[in-house]
Write a protein that holds these residues in place. Structure first.
Motif, PDB file in Angstrom:
ATOM      1  N   GLY A 124      34.976  44.487  33.252  1.00 11.82           N
ATOM      2  CA  GLY A 124      33.539  44.665  33.404  1.00 11.82           C
ATOM      3  C   GLY A 124      33.068  44.699  34.841  1.00 11.82           C
ATOM      4  N   ARG A 125      33.890  44.250  35.762  1.00  9.84           N
ATOM      5  CA  ARG A 125      33.579  44.273  37.191  1.00  9.84           C
ATOM      6  C   ARG A 125      34.876  44.118  37.951  1.00  9.84           C
ATOM      7  NH1 ARG A 125      34.401  39.373  39.430  1.00  9.84           N
ATOM      8  NH2 ARG A 125      34.027  37.455  38.252  1.00  9.84           N
ATOM      9  N   PHE A 126      34.817  44.390  39.244  1.00  3.64           N
ATOM     10  CA  PHE A 126      35.992  44.219  40.090  1.00  3.64           C
ATOM     11  C   PHE A 126      36.287  42.727  40.249  1.00  3.64           C
ATOM     12  CE2 PHE A 126      39.079  45.488  43.177  1.00  3.64           C
ATOM     13  CZ  PHE A 126      39.240  46.855  42.984  1.00  3.64           C
ATOM     14  N   PHE A 127      37.566  42.391  40.384  1.00  2.62           N
ATOM     15  CA  PHE A 127      37.968  40.983  40.520  1.00  2.62           C
ATOM     16  C   PHE A 127      39.072  40.866  41.559  1.00  2.62           C
ATOM     17  CE2 PHE A 127      40.306  42.834  36.899  1.00  2.62           C
ATOM     18  CZ  PHE A 127      41.619  42.713  37.354  1.00  2.62           C
ATOM     19  N   GLN A 128      39.297  39.643  42.012  1.00  3.93           N
ATOM     20  CA  GLN A 128      40.481  39.251  42.776  1.00  3.93           C
ATOM     21  C   GLN A 128      40.977  37.988  42.093  1.00  3.93           C
ATOM     22  OE1 GLN A 128      43.449  39.645  44.640  1.00  3.93           O
ATOM     23  NE2 GLN A 128      41.977  40.860  45.829  1.00  3.93           N
ATOM     24  N   ALA A 129      41.923  38.139  41.163  1.00  5.12           N
ATOM     25  CA  ALA A 129      42.191  37.064  40.215  1.00  5.12           C
ATOM     26  C   ALA A 129      43.677  36.928  39.909  1.00  5.12           C
ATOM     27  CB  ALA A 129      41.430  37.334  38.909  1.00  5.12           C
ATOM     28  N   TYR A 130      44.034  35.741  39.424  1.00  4.99           N
ATOM     29  CA  TYR A 130      45.355  35.572  38.818  1.00  4.99           C
ATOM     30  C   TYR A 130      45.193  35.569  37.306  1.00  4.99           C
ATOM     31  CZ  TYR A 130      44.239  30.505  38.500  1.00  4.99           C
ATOM     32  OH  TYR A 130      43.666  29.281  38.234  1.00  4.99           O
ATOM     33  N   ALA A 131      46.282  35.872  36.623  1.00  3.96           N
ATOM     34  CA  ALA A 131      46.248  36.015  35.167  1.00  3.96           C
ATOM     35  C   ALA A 131      46.881  34.809  34.493  1.00  3.96           C
ATOM     36  CB  ALA A 131      46.977  37.288  34.748  1.00  3.96           C
TER      37      ALA A 131
ATOM     38  N   ASN B 193      18.915  50.551  45.363  1.00  2.00           N
ATOM     39  CA  ASN B 193      19.173  49.250  44.749  1.00  2.00           C
ATOM     40  C   ASN B 193      20.644  49.130  44.352  1.00  2.00           C
ATOM     41  OD1 ASN B 193      16.393  49.022  44.965  1.00  2.00           O
ATOM     42  ND2 ASN B 193      16.025  49.479  42.798  1.00  2.00           N
ATOM     43  N   ALA B 194      21.180  50.186  43.742  1.00  5.72           N
ATOM     44  CA  ALA B 194      22.569  50.156  43.291  1.00  5.72           C
ATOM     45  C   ALA B 194      23.534  50.116  44.478  1.00  5.72           C
ATOM     46  CB  ALA B 194      22.857  51.374  42.409  1.00  5.72           C
ATOM     47  N   ILE B 195      23.210  50.828  45.546  1.00  2.00           N
ATOM     48  CA  ILE B 195      24.070  50.832  46.734  1.00  2.00           C
ATOM     49  C   ILE B 195      24.073  49.455  47.390  1.00  2.00           C
ATOM     50  CG2 ILE B 195      24.277  51.780  49.066  1.00  2.00           C
ATOM     51  CD1 ILE B 195      23.198  54.449  47.860  1.00  2.00           C
ATOM     52  N   TRP B 196      22.898  48.829  47.480  1.00  2.00           N
ATOM     53  CA  TRP B 196      22.825  47.467  48.040  1.00  2.00           C
ATOM     54  C   TRP B 196      23.722  46.525  47.232  1.00  2.00           C
ATOM     55  CZ3 TRP B 196      21.507  42.642  46.186  1.00  2.00           C
ATOM     56  CH2 TRP B 196      21.254  41.650  47.136  1.00  2.00           C
ATOM     57  N   GLN B 197      23.625  46.593  45.911  1.00  2.00           N
ATOM     58  CA  GLN B 197      24.405  45.695  45.059  1.00  2.00           C
ATOM     59  C   GLN B 197      25.900  45.968  45.178  1.00  2.00           C
ATOM     60  OE1 GLN B 197      22.901  43.135  43.089  1.00  2.00           O
ATOM     61  NE2 GLN B 197      25.038  42.472  43.166  1.00  2.00           N
ATOM     62  N   ALA B 198      26.287  47.238  45.294  1.00  2.00           N
ATOM     63  CA  ALA B 198      27.701  47.569  45.455  1.00  2.00           C
ATOM     64  C   ALA B 198      28.271  46.927  46.718  1.00  2.00           C
ATOM     65  CB  ALA B 198      27.887  49.082  45.503  1.00  2.00           C
ATOM     66  N   GLY B 199      27.489  46.912  47.797  1.00  2.00           N
ATOM     67  CA  GLY B 199      27.947  46.277  49.024  1.00  2.00           C
ATOM     68  C   GLY B 199      28.104  44.776  48.877  1.00  2.00           C
ATOM     69  N   VAL B 200      27.157  44.139  48.228  1.00  2.00           N
ATOM     70  CA  VAL B 200      27.251  42.689  48.007  1.00  2.00           C
ATOM     71  C   VAL B 200      28.479  42.352  47.170  1.00  2.00           C
ATOM     72  CG1 VAL B 200      26.143  40.726  46.863  1.00  2.00           C
ATOM     73  CG2 VAL B 200      24.777  42.285  48.253  1.00  2.00           C
ATOM     74  N   ASP B 201      28.683  43.081  46.077  1.00  2.14           N
ATOM     75  CA  ASP B 201      29.816  42.796  45.199  1.00  2.14           C
ATOM     76  C   ASP B 201      31.141  43.029  45.911  1.00  2.14           C
ATOM     77  OD1 ASP B 201      28.034  42.161  43.212  1.00  2.14           O
ATOM     78  OD2 ASP B 201      28.170  44.097  42.196  1.00  2.14           O
ATOM     79  N   THR B 202      31.205  44.057  46.740  1.00  2.00           N
ATOM     80  CA  THR B 202      32.437  44.338  47.476  1.00  2.00           C
ATOM     81  C   THR B 202      32.762  43.230  48.454  1.00  2.00           C
ATOM     82  OG1 THR B 202      32.078  46.724  47.277  1.00  2.00           O
ATOM     83  CG2 THR B 202      33.561  45.971  49.033  1.00  2.00           C
ATOM     84  N   ILE B 203      31.787  42.799  49.233  1.00  2.00           N
ATOM     85  CA  ILE B 203      32.047  41.754  50.227  1.00  2.00           C
ATOM     86  C   ILE B 203      32.386  40.436  49.542  1.00  2.00           C
ATOM     87  CG2 ILE B 203      31.082  40.435  52.138  1.00  2.00           C
ATOM     88  CD1 ILE B 203      31.803  43.365  52.775  1.00  2.00           C
ATOM     89  N   ARG B 204      31.764  40.154  48.433  1.00  2.00           N
ATOM     90  CA  ARG B 204      32.116  38.921  47.705  1.00  2.00           C
ATOM     91  C   ARG B 204      33.580  38.950  47.289  1.00  2.00           C
ATOM     92  NH1 ARG B 204      32.621  37.087  42.676  1.00  2.00           N
ATOM     93  NH2 ARG B 204      32.237  39.151  41.816  1.00  2.00           N
ATOM     94  N   ILE B 205      34.061  40.093  46.772  1.00  2.00           N
ATOM     95  CA  ILE B 205      35.442  40.208  46.338  1.00  2.00           C
ATOM     96  C   ILE B 205      36.398  40.190  47.534  1.00  2.00           C
ATOM     97  CG2 ILE B 205      37.105  41.780  45.234  1.00  2.00           C
ATOM     98  CD1 ILE B 205      35.290  40.300  43.287  1.00  2.00           C
ATOM     99  N   CYS B 206      35.960  40.678  48.679  1.00  2.00           N
ATOM    100  CA  CYS B 206      36.805  40.737  49.874  1.00  2.00           C
ATOM    101  C   CYS B 206      36.680  39.487  50.742  1.00  2.00           C
ATOM    102  CB  CYS B 206      36.478  41.989  50.684  1.00  2.00           C
ATOM    103  SG  CYS B 206      36.974  43.527  49.879  1.00  2.00           S
ATOM    104  N   SER B 207      36.061  38.443  50.217  1.00  2.00           N
ATOM    105  CA  SER B 207      35.972  37.160  50.923  1.00  2.00           C
ATOM    106  C   SER B 207      36.873  36.167  50.210  1.00  2.00           C
ATOM    107  CB  SER B 207      34.523  36.659  50.961  1.00  2.00           C
ATOM    108  OG  SER B 207      33.687  37.571  51.638  1.00  2.00           O
TER     109      SER B 207
END
Length: 829
Positions: A281-288, A387-401
């Motif tokens: 449902g969204r991008f993740f940085q996760a273990y299984a 609005n969608a572009i702003w949110q895409a940037g937030v979600d990307t940086i969260r995953i890359c932190s």
């Protein structure tokens, strides 16, 4: 060839120290080691007779008895290269954060809730990652781990009113290298598993496991690492991703109606040749985490693609997007079992494939493991695409932190300096908040940035150069990037501006002066620095060694930042020297690279001749204030006329948009928004809803693409910290560029700032809340003359400071803390 056993060698000779890289000097004036660090340093253990330059997984155990659960139980822990910790069979943590061996950091964990009265056990899996090469050898061994020697150290401190006890790593611990975890070979980004569960002889993470056949550990020399210091960033946050949705499932007899929640599908049986595809449902940085029954010898594969096609959808070729996706291999024992992946993996989908045998899957979970940011920023305008572009940037940086700002979630996960300085940190600063040690929100959280700046300082070579990313052993064309070194100095200065803390600048100052000397030593007879031009695709001179306009503009900026740092550190001689060098270099650029006829800058002097004019030259000279005031208007006009005539990647727009907003015209403001809509819309529309490294899908969760989020928050909404935080001032100056409305929340070091702007044919209204103990200059855009401004029901006279912010475009009013409502009415009141 195996080295001498550790028990006899103790890995402590000076020759060994130099061989593992500790002959590089640690950063001068680094923070002093604390009391725990030396104790841990003296308690390093490993297994005798294991090679020190080969990849290996080793399980360590320490059983102990407790009459009662103590009131306090604090565990300090470090391992080279990485660890996973269980206490009494319960997973606790994995770490440490990435490190250079000359300055490692240990983790501190509150583990009281995992203890019990009676038998207990600390169980640690240590993965020593290595490719068999010497530390100085080039290669893509890992972007997160440096070649070194193996070791584990732990110290469990138990205390209550009646007693205190310490359990530390020593010769009573036992270890075993014959586990289910097999070497998987070098991997640049994530480290895939190669597991054979048939090697298990029981669950060694439980107290009742009998480890009497395991070898005892030996003490090794902790001086092979630089002084151990406490972790400088918080522990990462683990959060379950979901719910997971099954979108494809190939079964022997029947295919369930899909898509369907995985929870409704399980338990599900899969046989050889069948696979299950899940959408998170969204991008993740996760273990299984997998729970399943299997026949002995069943072979599974688990991977996490960035993108996926449902059956029958062939609208795009995703092979390039998924080319870096890694595969985990698991061979099952017989019966019910669990599999937890040893590393985290970035993606939006999970594919579980059975290559041999069969399984019955009871559950599959994904656990995000990220820096503990909370998103407090918000952006909503009358343009849904923005609005969608702003949110895409937030979600990307969260995953890359993670334990660092990493460039992307899949291909590299490397701590590149420029991406973090110019994009990731500005996004987190404007939209997120971290946790402080006392649990309160930490606005403007600088800890990932500070760790990065230290890592870069630790990479410094004997000639003064610092690397473009660190820690790693990578040496190729990107090992050194001259413009990144300038950004390192720029970020040290802005870290002070944003925090008011000089400690980091003082710590890194010797390294700063050495890097600057490297630049100054490369000045030519024309007064220009000869080096490698702005290393980013789109710049016509990228990667070329010359006397380039962009690199020289970068160096001017670095020299001026260094002069200011020197002033703050009370080094007047250095302040004067760097200020004079900056002025001389600025003059050389304007003398040697200026084209009077065109009103623009040549890209470089190469082979004694001036090259063509470039947009990058004009932009960077404007960005670093190299352009004299008398020439500024002509250069601005030239870059506006040539804006779309030169290629650029998303990263370059961190500079370009800044320059356009400083031009401070409605046309320039509209150009920013038009460019964002045109170039970033495909990212917002793509299935991952994340930002890309380039303007075509390749690496589709990359922090360098999140540039618009910075400017939509800080310029369109208009909330920016006005100068160093010691001034405790905000500038609120919107760039609506024709938008009827925009509202949101911008995070600042002083706290969140809610703001809204609404425009109609009669005028404009705004609402804003100024944090406590902060003053703000609110610049209200006017569209016609005359106009009157009413704030909180009272006429507001424009501030005398209005000339500072293009008086023809704005009415400026000074506001104190609290909520304010204002209206700009066109015409005479």
């Amino acid at each position: 060839m195996m080295r001498t056993p550790l028990g006899r060698l103790l890995l402590g000779t000076l020759a060994t120290v130099c061989a593992v890289g500790l002959c590089r000097h640690a950063t001068a004036d680094a923070p002093p080691a604390d009391a725990i660090g030396p104790a841990l340093q003296q308690s390093m253990i490993w297994l005798d007779a294991l090679p020190v330059d080969r990849e290996v997984y080793v399980a360590f155990r320490k059983p102990f008895q407790l009459d009662r659960v103590p009131q306090q139980a604090i565990l300090h822990l470090f391992a080279d290269s990485r660890y996973i910790l269980w206490i009494n069979g319960r997973y606790v943590e994995r770490g440490p954060c990435r490190f250079d061996p000359i300055q490692p950091q240990y983790d501190t964990l509150d583990v009281r809730r995992y203890l019990r009265s009676g038998p207990n056990v600390l169980a640690v899996l240590v993965h020593h990652d290595h490719d068999g090469k010497k530390p100085e050898e080039p290669g893509d061994f890992s972007g997160r781990i440096m070649r070194h020697v193996p070791g584990l150290t732990a110290r469990l401190e138990l205390a209550d009113a009646a007693d205190r006890q310490v359990i530390a790593t020593d010769a009573t611990w036992r270890g075993n290298a014959h586990t289910r975890y097999l070497p998987s070979g070098p991997s640049w980004a994530s480290i895939p598993d190669r597991i054979d569960a048939r090697r298990d002889d029981g669950d060694w993470t439980l107290p009742e496991y009998n480890d009497s056949a395991w070898p005892k550990t030996v003490r090794i020399d902790g001086r092979q690492w630089g002084p151990l210091r406490r972790r400088q960033i918080p522990l990462l946050r683990e959060t379950e991703v979901g719910p997971l949705t099954a979108i494809q499932c190939t079964l022997a007899e029947t295919t369930p109606k899909l898509p369907a929640p995985l929870s409704k599908l399980c338990p599900v049986s899969l046989s050889a040749g069948q696979e299950l595809v899940l959408d998170a449902g969204r991008f993740f940085q996760a273990y299984a985490l997998l729970d399943f029954d299997a026949d002995e010898g069943t072979e599974l594969e688990l991977k996490c693609p960035q993108a996926w096609h449902v059956v029958g959808d062939s609208s795009a070729d995703l092979s390039g997007i998924n080319r870096y996706v890694l595969v985990n291999h698991y061979t099952a024992r017989s019966g019910r079992q669990q599999y937890m992946s040893g590393d985290t993996f970035g993606g939006k989908y999970v594919v579980l494939s059975v290559r041999k045998g069969q399984i019955r899957l009871h559950d599959l979970k994904l656990i995000d493991r990220l820096y503990p940011y909370d998103v407090v920023g918000r952006f909503h305008s009358s343009d849904d695409k923005l609005n969608a572009i702003w949110q895409a940037g937030v979600d990307t940086i969260r995953i890359c932190s993670e334990d660092a700002y990493v460039d992307c979630a899949v291909r590299e996960r490397v701590e590149w300096l420029a991406d973090a300085v110019m994009v990731a940190h500005p996004v987190t600063r404007a939209t997120m908040v971290g946790p402080s040690d006392d649990g309160r929100p930490y606005y403007g959280d600088p800890r990932l940035l500070r760790n990065l700046l230290r890592h870069i300082g630790q990479s410094q070579q004997s000639d003064g150069r610092v690397k473009a990313h660190h820690p790693s052993n990578r040496w190729d064309i990107h090992g050194f990037i001259d413009d990144y070194a300038c950004l390192w100095i720029q970020a040290i200065r802005t870290n002070y501006d944003h925090t008011g803390d000089l400690a980091l600048a003082r710590e890194l100052w010797p390294a700063v002066t050495a890097q600057l000397q490297w630049f100054l030593d490369r000045r030519t007879e024309r007064g220009l620095v000869r080096g490698r031009e702005f290393v980013y695709f789109g710049n016509p001179l990228a990667y070329q060694v010359c006397e380039g306009a962009t690199l020289n503009a970068y160096v001017v900026g670095a020299l001026r930042d260094a002069a200011e740092i020197a002033r703050l550190l009370e080094h007047p001689a250095d302040q004067a020297r760097y200020a004079q060098a900056a002025d001389a270099l600025q003059a050389a650029i304007n003398d040697q690279l200026w084209d009077e006829t065109a009103g623009a800058y040549c890209g470089a002097i190469q082979d004694g001749k001036r090259t063509a004019l470039t947009l990058h030259a004009g932009m960077l000279c404007l960005y670093y204030d190299v352009v004299p005031e008398a020439r500024r208007q002509r250069v601005e006009q030239w870059v506006l006329q040539n804006f779309d005539k030169e290629g650029a990647m998303p990263y370059q727009y961190a500079f370009f948009f800044n320059v356009l907003y400083r031009i401070n015209t409605d046309a320039a403001d509209r150009l920013v928004l038009d460019t964002i809509r045109r170039r970033w819309s495909p990212m917002a529309d793509f299935q991952t809803k994340t930002t890309w490294e380039g303007f075509s899908p390749g690496e589709v969760c990359h922090e360098a693409g999140a540039v618009p989020t910075i400017f939509l928050s800080s310029y369109l909404l208009g909330v920016r910290v006005d100068g160093p935080i010691a001034r405790r001032r905000l500038l609120i100056e919107p760039r609506l560029a024709g938008l009827p409305s925009a509202e949101g929340v911008v995070a600042t070091e002083f706290g969140p700032v809610p703001v809204s702007w609404k425009s109609d044919p009669q005028g404009l209204s705004f609402d804003v809340e100024i944090p406590a103990d902060v003053a703000a200059s609110v610049c209200v855009p006017r569209r016609a003359q005359p106009a009157s401004l009413v704030v909180d029901g009272q006429p507001a006279a424009p501030s005398d400071r209005s000339t500072e912010t293009a008086a023809s475009r704005y009415l400026r009013v000074e506001l104190l803390p609290g909520r304010h409502h204002g209206e700009l009415r066109e015409g005479t009141p």
